[in-house]
Structure formats: structure tokens, C-alpha cells
Enzyme design. Sequence first.
Site, PDB file in Angstrom:
ATOM      1  N   HIS A 100       3.212   2.743   0.679  1.00  0.00           N
ATOM      2  CA  HIS A 100       3.751   1.848  -0.353  1.00  0.00           C
ATOM      3  C   HIS A 100       5.110   2.392  -0.805  1.00  0.00           C
ATOM      4  O   HIS A 100       5.243   3.596  -1.043  1.00  0.00           O
ATOM      5  CB  HIS A 100       2.773   1.777  -1.526  1.00  0.00           C
ATOM      6  N   SER A 120       9.195  -1.330  11.143  1.00  0.00           N
ATOM      7  CA  SER A 120       9.946  -0.075  11.317  1.00  0.00           C
ATOM      8  C   SER A 120       9.023   1.138  11.149  1.00  0.00           C
ATOM      9  O   SER A 120       9.204   2.152  11.830  1.00  0.00           O
ATOM     10  CB  SER A 120      11.140   0.002  10.359  1.00  0.00           C
ATOM     11  N   ARG A 123      -1.924  -8.117   3.666  1.00  0.00           N
ATOM     12  CA  ARG A 123      -3.223  -8.655   3.278  1.00  0.00           C
ATOM     13  C   ARG A 123      -4.057  -7.584   2.608  1.00  0.00           C
ATOM     14  O   ARG A 123      -3.937  -6.416   2.978  1.00  0.00           O
ATOM     15  CB  ARG A 123      -4.023  -9.097   4.516  1.00  0.00           C
TER      16      ARG A 123
HETATM   17  C1  GRF Z   1       7.391  -0.809   3.870  1.00  0.00           C
HETATM   18  O1  GRF Z   1       8.318  -0.649   2.816  1.00  0.00           O
HETATM   19  C2  GRF Z   1       6.022  -0.439   3.406  1.00  0.00           C
HETATM   20  O2  GRF Z   1       5.992   0.563   2.443  1.00  0.00           O
HETATM   21  C3  GRF Z   1       5.529  -1.720   2.787  1.00  0.00           C
HETATM   22  O3  GRF Z   1       6.044  -2.731   3.619  1.00  0.00           O
HETATM   23  C4  GRF Z   1       7.238  -2.271   4.240  1.00  0.00           C
HETATM   24  C5  GRF Z   1       7.075  -2.462   5.714  1.00  0.00           C
HETATM   25  O4  GRF Z   1       8.258  -2.224   6.421  1.00  0.00           O
HETATM   26  N1  GRF Z   1       4.094  -1.703   2.659  1.00  0.00           N
HETATM   27  P1  GRF Z   1       8.221  -2.190   7.999  1.00  0.00           P
HETATM   28  O5  GRF Z   1       7.584  -3.489   8.475  1.00  0.00           O
HETATM   29  O6  GRF Z   1       7.436  -1.000   8.430  1.00  0.00           O
HETATM   30  O7  GRF Z   1       9.664  -2.113   8.429  1.00  0.00           O
END
Ligand code: GRF
Length: 187
Positions: free
Chosen positions: A111, A15, A93
Site C-alpha cells: 500500500h 510495475s 479488489r
Molecule cells: C501501487 O502503488 C500499490 O501500492 C497500490 O497500487 C499501485 C500499483 O502499481 N496497491 P503497479 O500496478 O504495481 O504499477
Amino acid sequence: MAQKKIAVFASGNGSNFEAIAAACAGGRIAARVALLVCDKPGAYVLERAAKYGVETFVAIPKEYASKAEFETAIADRLDEKQIDLVCLAGYMRIISPELLGRYGGRIVNIHPSLLPAFKGAHAIQDAFESGSRVYGATIHWVDDTLDGGEIIAQRAFHYTGESIAEVEEKVHALEHELYVDTINTLI
Ligand code: GRF
């Protein structure tokens, strides 16, 4: 001035990838997503990339003799595409010395917590279970520590409800806005 080129790295849903790709396509970010790097064949993010016509590089770790070779292949592809900024977005990773040596200082990550609180893969759940009333997201430079690089931007919201699903939804919506705004500042 030549248009800047972004590579997004993602492993799953994507997303954040889509938020970035849509903002580039719609002119909200003055750059182009020139490459999606994905380590999971079949990840939904690949469908999103197809929708936006973004070139993908599916790099499967077990097909390489070592992590160094895996990352060398990725860095070579970034070189080929002349990537200016790498955005990790749900890339599950740790970036190791090979890639950091070549792209360090040009890799950012998002994050879903207000770092340095709640590092790791279960940040939203950990924050929720801690009884926190403030949630948010962080964009930081990537170094060789887990979620520990220098913080670039953060955004927060107050939440006193009882639903973790609602918190997750709010964090993700906030992430999409924060990533787009921060990329704009960085480029
Ligand atoms: C997000 O919450 C990001 O902060 C974390 O992993 C999630 C990824 O979500 N590192 P998406 O795949 O972008 O929907």
C-alpha cells in the site's frame, strides 16, 4: 529444498509485478513467480507477464455466478500451482472469505502510504493534500479489513517539494525495493 512459488495478483499497470518478476529472474529473490492473477483483460501487467514468461490466469468476475465462485476458481488455480505466497500488487479488489479461508496468512499486500494513515485507493493524493512531509509504503498481511491487516514492513522518505508527480515517482520506486526485500524475508 524446493524453490518457493509466488503468485502475484494485479489489475493494472504492474510495475510492482515487474519488480518482483525481475528480482526472481535475476536471483535477487530466491523464488519463482509461478502465476499472475489478473481480473482485467487488457491490463498492461499481462504484457509484462508475457515478457517474463510468467503464466497468467485472467479471472473476470462477471463471468462467475458469485464472488465466492470467482475466488474458488482462483484458489483452485493457486492449489494447482502449489503457491507458497500470494503478493497483491495493485489488485483492486477486496479479498473475501473464500480466498482468505484457503490462503489466509499467506497473502500480503503493498500500500502506498505509511499505514494506518491514508487507507484506500487514493493514498498518495490524500497524503499530499494533507500537507504531509513524510511519505512511504507499507507491506501488510491481508485480512478482511481494508488495508488493515498486521504490518510487516514499512519504509519512508522525507519530501518538502511541491510536486505530487515527484512524490508518486518516489513512492513507486521505494515500493519496488520494499516489496523485493520483504518477499525475501518472508520466504
Ligand atoms: C501501487 O502503488 C500499490 O501500492 C497500490 O497500487 C499501485 C500499483 O502499481 N496497491 P503497479 O500496478 O504495481 O504499477
